[in-house]
Scaffold this motif. Sequence first.
Motif, PDB file in Angstrom:
ATOM      1  N   LYS A 181      47.422  65.648  73.962  1.00  0.00           N
ATOM      2  CA  LYS A 181      47.744  64.269  74.244  1.00  0.00           C
ATOM      3  C   LYS A 181      48.987  63.310  74.195  1.00  0.00           C
ATOM      4  O   LYS A 181      49.184  62.588  74.973  1.00  0.00           O
ATOM      5  N   ILE A 182      49.631  63.620  72.989  1.00  0.00           N
ATOM      6  CA  ILE A 182      50.794  63.091  72.528  1.00  0.00           C
ATOM      7  C   ILE A 182      51.880  63.713  73.545  1.00  0.00           C
ATOM      8  O   ILE A 182      52.549  62.860  74.147  1.00  0.00           O
ATOM      9  N   SER A 183      51.761  65.045  74.163  1.00  0.00           N
ATOM     10  CA  SER A 183      52.750  65.531  75.025  1.00  0.00           C
ATOM     11  C   SER A 183      52.601  65.019  76.484  1.00  0.00           C
ATOM     12  O   SER A 183      53.590  64.453  77.038  1.00  0.00           O
ATOM     13  N   GLU A 184      51.314  64.632  76.774  1.00  0.00           N
ATOM     14  CA  GLU A 184      51.095  63.950  77.975  1.00  0.00           C
ATOM     15  C   GLU A 184      51.529  62.499  77.938  1.00  0.00           C
ATOM     16  O   GLU A 184      51.849  62.042  79.061  1.00  0.00           O
ATOM     17  N   THR A 185      51.192  62.056  76.964  1.00  0.00           N
ATOM     18  CA  THR A 185      51.750  60.586  77.180  1.00  0.00           C
ATOM     19  C   THR A 185      53.103  60.391  77.034  1.00  0.00           C
ATOM     20  O   THR A 185      53.728  59.499  77.763  1.00  0.00           O
ATOM     21  N   GLU A 186      53.947  61.511  76.215  1.00  0.00           N
ATOM     22  CA  GLU A 186      55.221  61.314  76.433  1.00  0.00           C
ATOM     23  C   GLU A 186      56.062  61.526  77.919  1.00  0.00           C
ATOM     24  O   GLU A 186      56.817  61.005  78.419  1.00  0.00           O
ATOM     25  N   GLU A 187      55.327  62.676  78.655  1.00  0.00           N
ATOM     26  CA  GLU A 187      55.626  62.894  79.732  1.00  0.00           C
ATOM     27  C   GLU A 187      55.619  61.707  80.718  1.00  0.00           C
ATOM     28  O   GLU A 187      56.137  61.606  81.748  1.00  0.00           O
ATOM     29  N   ASN A 188      54.397  61.005  80.680  1.00  0.00           N
ATOM     30  CA  ASN A 188      53.985  60.081  81.742  1.00  0.00           C
ATOM     31  C   ASN A 188      54.723  58.835  81.404  1.00  0.00           C
ATOM     32  O   ASN A 188      54.630  57.650  82.393  1.00  0.00           O
ATOM     33  N   SER A 189      55.309  58.626  80.366  1.00  0.00           N
ATOM     34  CA  SER A 189      55.985  57.479  79.957  1.00  0.00           C
ATOM     35  C   SER A 189      57.553  57.419  80.411  1.00  0.00           C
ATOM     36  O   SER A 189      58.330  56.720  80.263  1.00  0.00           O
ATOM     37  N   VAL A 190      57.978  58.502  81.117  1.00  0.00           N
ATOM     38  CA  VAL A 190      59.220  58.626  81.325  1.00  0.00           C
ATOM     39  C   VAL A 190      59.170  58.956  83.208  1.00  0.00           C
ATOM     40  O   VAL A 190      58.459  59.950  83.508  1.00  0.00           O
TER      41      VAL A 190
END
Length: 327
Positions: free
Chosen positions: A301-310
């Motif tokens: 979930k953290i990884s997906e959030t970081e990807e979507n925020s860029v």
Amino acid sequence: MAVIDSKGRLHGKIGNVVYRTMGNIKIVQSRPARVRQTLSTKESALEFGLVSNCGRILRSLYSSFSSCSDGRLLNRMNVALLKTLKDTEKPRGERDLHDGNAEHLKGLQFNINSPLTAVLSVRPLCSLVEGGVRVQLPFFKVSTQLQLPRYTKNAVLRLMIVAINFREGYYEYLDYKDISLQYGMVVPEQEWFSEIALPAGSIVLVSASLHCFGMKGIDGEPLSLNGKEYSPAEIIGAYRMAEEVRNEDKPGETIDNETVPKYTSSNRHRLINYRGKEILQEIALKRKRDKKYQERLVRNKISETEENSVINGVNLPLIGKVFYKKE
């Protein structure tokens, strides 16, 4: 794959749809979706399995009259054992029957068609006293205060003390007393005090059961009249004994790096197919696996959030579910 028979009817499944025929009715069903059980649900199911396993052992231990139960003893015993198991401060998955309150087994009837409370108008009172077990039986008349089945020639009221230790894997018949009964007899008030040593760490159960006999069979032995319609039996006392305090002067302890054999009674019988330890180990394993699964979900979930925020190399702040680009 579904198949069309000679009458044009479909049989089998296509995707999640199942075709079948029941008599003259054509039925189309959808297969239920696979449900992922939570850890709490799995733990509860395994704990109930522990209770059922202990109940089977207890019914085998009392086979002399549980074989004449009304057929619903399984449910009543499981309910009482589950209450015993849950009556402790220990959390689920870390407890067994020795941690609970054995008092919940008191009053358990082995045959609801003829409960001892209805058949015998007086109550045998059981108590745990220093030095043993005491059972007090009030005065009663057999002809008016005891219900016996037809054709009864004589009967026996049996008081029995049993100890069972699931952790150490044994059970033991400690002591018993038979009180002979006949129609028209007056049974005086009496007290039975058993000075038998109660094993430390065990669960001690005291039962009272009625056994009725009719005319003698071909071998000269009286025939039992007990059955599913009449077989009164009840647990009148249930106690959890304290664990034995370690003492280097007692057998079974290590003295000068040498193990002295621990004394065991010759009347003890080994428990067969007790799965309590295995079930607790299985719960611990599921917790361990579930913890890893939860950690993996958090990481994903953290990884997906970081990807979507860029987006296009520009870091965007998250506001709810919408991305806004700073001017």
